[in-house]
Design a protein around this motif. Sequence first.
Motif, short mmCIF file in Angstrom:
data_model
loop_
_atom_site.label_atom_id
_atom_site.label_comp_id
_atom_site.label_asym_id
_atom_site.label_seq_id
_atom_site.Cartn_x
_atom_site.Cartn_y
_atom_site.Cartn_z
N SER A 246 44.61 -27.94 -19.46
CA SER A 246 44.36 -26.62 -20.06
C SER A 246 42.86 -26.36 -20.17
CB SER A 246 45.03 -26.51 -21.44
OG SER A 246 44.43 -27.39 -22.38
N ILE A 247 42.08 -27.37 -20.53
CA ILE A 247 40.63 -27.21 -20.64
C ILE A 247 40.02 -26.96 -19.27
CG2 ILE A 247 38.48 -28.39 -21.23
CD1 ILE A 247 40.05 -29.84 -23.45
N ALA A 248 40.49 -27.70 -18.25
CA ALA A 248 39.97 -27.50 -16.91
C ALA A 248 40.27 -26.09 -16.41
CB ALA A 248 40.58 -28.54 -15.96
N GLU A 249 41.45 -25.59 -16.70
CA GLU A 249 41.81 -24.23 -16.29
C GLU A 249 40.92 -23.20 -16.97
OE1 GLU A 249 44.74 -21.83 -14.03
OE2 GLU A 249 43.86 -23.83 -13.93
N TYR A 250 40.68 -23.40 -18.25
CA TYR A 250 39.79 -22.49 -18.99
C TYR A 250 38.39 -22.48 -18.38
CZ TYR A 250 36.46 -21.32 -22.74
OH TYR A 250 35.41 -20.81 -23.47
N ARG A 251 37.83 -23.65 -18.15
CA ARG A 251 36.47 -23.72 -17.62
C ARG A 251 36.39 -23.15 -16.21
NH1 ARG A 251 35.77 -29.60 -20.24
NH2 ARG A 251 34.82 -28.98 -22.22
N ALA A 252 37.44 -23.35 -15.41
CA ALA A 252 37.44 -22.83 -14.04
C ALA A 252 37.44 -21.31 -14.01
CB ALA A 252 38.65 -23.38 -13.28
N HIS A 253 37.98 -20.68 -15.04
CA HIS A 253 38.09 -19.22 -15.07
C HIS A 253 37.06 -18.57 -15.99
CE1 HIS A 253 41.98 -20.18 -13.27
NE2 HIS A 253 42.01 -18.95 -12.84
N PHE A 254 36.15 -19.37 -16.54
CA PHE A 254 35.23 -18.81 -17.54
C PHE A 254 34.22 -17.85 -16.91
CE2 PHE A 254 31.37 -18.70 -20.08
CZ PHE A 254 31.89 -18.39 -21.33
N GLU A 255 34.06 -16.72 -17.57
CA GLU A 255 33.04 -15.74 -17.20
C GLU A 255 32.21 -15.44 -18.45
OE1 GLU A 255 34.76 -12.27 -15.48
OE2 GLU A 255 36.15 -13.41 -14.20
N PRO A 256 30.90 -15.54 -18.37
CA PRO A 256 30.07 -15.27 -19.54
C PRO A 256 30.33 -13.88 -20.11
CG PRO A 256 28.77 -16.27 -17.79
CD PRO A 256 30.09 -15.93 -17.18
N SER A 257 30.24 -13.79 -21.43
CA SER A 257 30.45 -12.52 -22.12
C SER A 257 29.26 -12.26 -23.04
CB SER A 257 31.74 -12.57 -22.94
OG SER A 257 31.62 -13.53 -23.98
N ALA A 258 29.29 -11.11 -23.69
CA ALA A 258 28.21 -10.77 -24.61
C ALA A 258 28.11 -11.76 -25.76
CB ALA A 258 28.40 -9.35 -25.14
N SER A 259 29.25 -12.34 -26.13
CA SER A 259 29.28 -13.24 -27.28
C SER A 259 29.19 -14.71 -26.90
CB SER A 259 30.56 -13.02 -28.10
OG SER A 259 31.71 -13.27 -27.29
N LEU A 260 29.42 -15.04 -25.62
CA LEU A 260 29.49 -16.46 -25.24
C LEU A 260 29.01 -16.61 -23.80
CD1 LEU A 260 30.49 -19.11 -26.60
CD2 LEU A 260 32.66 -18.76 -25.44
N GLN A 261 27.94 -17.39 -23.62
CA GLN A 261 27.37 -17.57 -22.29
C GLN A 261 27.94 -18.78 -21.55
OE1 GLN A 261 25.05 -15.34 -20.77
NE2 GLN A 261 26.04 -14.24 -22.45
N GLU A 262 28.46 -19.76 -22.29
CA GLU A 262 29.02 -20.96 -21.69
C GLU A 262 30.35 -21.28 -22.35
OE1 GLU A 262 26.15 -24.04 -22.19
OE2 GLU A 262 24.79 -23.25 -20.66
N PRO A 263 31.22 -22.01 -21.64
CA PRO A 263 32.52 -22.35 -22.25
C PRO A 263 32.36 -23.08 -23.57
CG PRO A 263 32.50 -22.90 -19.91
CD PRO A 263 31.09 -22.54 -20.26
N GLN A 264 33.23 -22.75 -24.50
CA GLN A 264 33.23 -23.41 -25.81
C GLN A 264 34.66 -23.84 -26.12
OE1 GLN A 264 31.51 -21.15 -29.01
NE2 GLN A 264 32.26 -22.56 -30.60
N VAL A 265 34.83 -25.13 -26.41
CA VAL A 265 36.17 -25.69 -26.60
C VAL A 265 36.25 -26.42 -27.93
CG1 VAL A 265 37.87 -27.36 -25.72
CG2 VAL A 265 36.55 -25.93 -24.12
N ILE A 266 37.33 -26.16 -28.65
CA ILE A 266 37.69 -26.97 -29.81
C ILE A 266 39.01 -27.65 -29.48
CG2 ILE A 266 38.92 -25.12 -31.03
CD1 ILE A 266 37.77 -26.24 -33.65
N VAL A 267 39.13 -28.94 -29.78
CA VAL A 267 40.34 -29.71 -29.46
C VAL A 267 40.94 -30.22 -30.76
CG1 VAL A 267 41.27 -31.73 -28.28
CG2 VAL A 267 39.50 -30.36 -27.18
#
Length: 378
Positions: A246-267
């Motif tokens: 699930s984390i790999a899928e999130y990072r693979a599809h991440f696009e920077p936004s106004a609020s977040l420039q890099e992937p951020q994950v809580i586990v």
Amino acid sequence: MPKHSVTPLSVLDLTPVSAGQTPGDALRSTLALAGVAEAAGYSRYWLAEHHLNTGVAGSAPHILAGLVASATKTIRVGTAATLLGNYRPLQIAESIGTLAAVFPDRVDLGFGRSGPPKSPSDPAPGVVPPTDTPDDRVVDGLLIPAPRPIFGAVLPRKFRLQGELLGRFPGDTDNFENDVQDIIGFFTGGYRTRHGEEVTATPALGQSPQFWIHGSTAGPSARLAGKLGLPFGANYHVAPAGVLDSIAEYRAHFEPSASLQEPQVIVSADVLVAPDEHQAQRLARGYAQWVHGIRSGQGALPYPSPEDALDLPLDADANDLVKDRVDTRLVGDPHQVRDKLRTLQRTTGAQELLITTIAHDPADRQSSYQLLAEAWGL
């Protein structure tokens, strides 16, 4: 000498009801635990959403989040997760907007996609189905267990009844992306009706809670979190088999936004800490039985005492159903659990860890969080 920077820890509270407790006792224990967590240095206090479980009182997370925010001063408060199909988007925006207006810069809103499957043979959203390779594996020191089927071919009556009472219908999770966008739009002013009309959702408009998307699989939730540039909550404590995917899928599809420039994950992780390992293992009794109630569709039962749990043995099939949850629960003394959490953080690359702890005695829950905070260096 200043402490070195450490990965933040946060709290996920299900508000469990212990045997001999009332739901009111459990809710008051949540408020007391929130104060302990804030004093110990935890970053967030998130509430889960569960329905029709005699052993869980956390069924109204928006109301409970307001009570927790009132009982604390600085810790961030929110939901993990608000299950969107149980509400209309406007209701969520107004409820969370109310909290954000009263407690600015302290409110988080986590979106969850759980709902009824389209057919009885399909797994419920968020459930990792069994695979053709059912072996446990260890990745960089972290146990990734084989997936476990949650229900059989026919959903248990309690699960179906919950959906009926909440107005759910098969396929309603297909609206998840639109619902997330609509809710965010109520806060930003970007919401429009199908006819192009602007809508002002008071008091949501202009408030800025932090939005999260939570998921258990490499599925729509992980992809949507990446697409929208939102932080993502990965679920090791309920569905450990799917956490890395699930984390790999999130990072693979991440696009920077106004609020977040890099992937951020809580586990998330299920944790129980005691002064020594022997005591921790004693306090851990009853967990398998409690999880089995959920996994079998009966619903969580009031959490038994360590002594009473000895009189509630599970047969081989029942033990197999909950094996992944039991094997990935982190139990031990403060240093043992600290080291296991470090492995979880390193292997997943999480920027934050979300700790959920269940024990029969609320005092043991409080102690577990305090001992962990000290060992972690909060």
